[in-house]
Design a protein around this motif. Structure first.
Motif, PDB file in Angstrom:
ATOM      1  N   LYS A  31       0.856  -1.293  -0.068  1.00 58.82           N
ATOM      2  CA  LYS A  31       0.151   0.107  -0.051  1.00 58.82           C
ATOM      3  C   LYS A  31       0.979   1.459   0.062  1.00 58.82           C
ATOM      4  O   LYS A  31       2.078   1.272   0.515  1.00 58.82           O
ATOM      5  CB  LYS A  31      -1.043  -0.042   1.210  1.00 58.82           C
ATOM      6  N   THR A  32       0.403   2.375  -0.590  1.00 54.86           N
ATOM      7  CA  THR A  32       0.998   3.409  -0.440  1.00 54.86           C
ATOM      8  C   THR A  32       1.124   3.857   0.775  1.00 54.86           C
ATOM      9  O   THR A  32      -0.395   4.255   1.373  1.00 54.86           O
ATOM     10  CB  THR A  32       0.494   4.401  -1.514  1.00 54.86           C
ATOM     11  N   HIS A  33       1.856   4.905   1.195  1.00 51.02           N
ATOM     12  CA  HIS A  33       2.058   5.290   2.457  1.00 51.02           C
ATOM     13  C   HIS A  33       1.463   6.754   2.123  1.00 51.02           C
ATOM     14  O   HIS A  33       1.896   7.778   1.608  1.00 51.02           O
ATOM     15  CB  HIS A  33       3.516   5.409   3.195  1.00 51.02           C
ATOM     16  N   LYS A  34       0.294   6.998   2.956  1.00 50.95           N
ATOM     17  CA  LYS A  34      -0.471   8.313   2.918  1.00 50.95           C
ATOM     18  C   LYS A  34       0.141   9.399   3.190  1.00 50.95           C
ATOM     19  O   LYS A  34      -0.075  10.555   2.606  1.00 50.95           O
ATOM     20  CB  LYS A  34      -1.855   8.221   3.439  1.00 50.95           C
ATOM     21  N   LYS A  37       2.884  10.324   0.496  1.00 50.14           N
ATOM     22  CA  LYS A  37       1.956  10.818  -0.756  1.00 50.14           C
ATOM     23  C   LYS A  37       1.634  12.135  -0.494  1.00 50.14           C
ATOM     24  O   LYS A  37       1.721  12.825  -1.523  1.00 50.14           O
ATOM     25  CB  LYS A  37       0.585   9.976  -0.473  1.00 50.14           C
ATOM     26  N   LYS A  38       1.381  12.913   0.592  1.00 48.43           N
ATOM     27  CA  LYS A  38       0.967  14.426   0.781  1.00 48.43           C
ATOM     28  C   LYS A  38       2.243  15.115   0.865  1.00 48.43           C
ATOM     29  O   LYS A  38       2.117  16.403   0.476  1.00 48.43           O
ATOM     30  CB  LYS A  38       0.302  14.493   2.217  1.00 48.43           C
ATOM     31  N   LEU A  88       6.066   5.139  -1.318  1.00 40.85           N
ATOM     32  CA  LEU A  88       5.231   5.602  -2.456  1.00 40.85           C
ATOM     33  C   LEU A  88       4.781   4.524  -3.415  1.00 40.85           C
ATOM     34  O   LEU A  88       3.982   4.494  -4.286  1.00 40.85           O
ATOM     35  CB  LEU A  88       5.565   6.804  -3.003  1.00 40.85           C
ATOM     36  N   TYR A  93       2.198  11.236  -7.208  1.00 36.99           N
ATOM     37  CA  TYR A  93       1.030  11.856  -7.148  1.00 36.99           C
ATOM     38  C   TYR A  93       0.915  13.182  -7.340  1.00 36.99           C
ATOM     39  O   TYR A  93       1.888  13.909  -7.143  1.00 36.99           O
ATOM     40  CB  TYR A  93       0.523  11.339  -5.796  1.00 36.99           C
TER      41      TYR A  93
END
Length: 93
Positions: A31-34, A37-38, A88, A93
């Motif tokens: 899973k993408t680490h949120k 990602k930000k 990521l 993104y």
């Protein structure tokens, strides 16, 4: 009951038998680490871009030169860039 390691799904029992695709085992996707990602972005060449720290508030104590140099984004170097790319999952993104 069936002697299988995975119990049949209710929808399989209604359909007349278990779907054979559920017996295959696949590795789970990463899973993408949120949080990453930000905060980070991967360029087309694979560089990791980030926003400079210390730009959000309490800037009146900084010199104008320092505030000017903190604007925009910078390239992240070293092993941190590799860890961010993994976090990521290779997506930008």
């Amino acid at each position: 009951m069936c002697d299988s390691p995975v119990p049949p799904l209710a929808s399989d029992m209604l359909a007349g038998g278990p779907d054979r695709s559920i017996w295959r085992t696949t590795m789970p996707k990463q899973k993408t680490h949120k949080g990453s990602k930000k905060r980070f972005r991967i360029t087309a060449r694979g560089k990791v871009m980030h926003r400079q720290a210390g730009t959000s508030h309490l800037n009146s104590r900084l010199t104008k030169k320092r505030r000017r140099n903190l604007r925009g984004t910078r390239v992240l170097d070293g092993m941190d860039a590799n860890r961010i790319t993994i976090a990521l999952a290779g997506d930008s993104y």
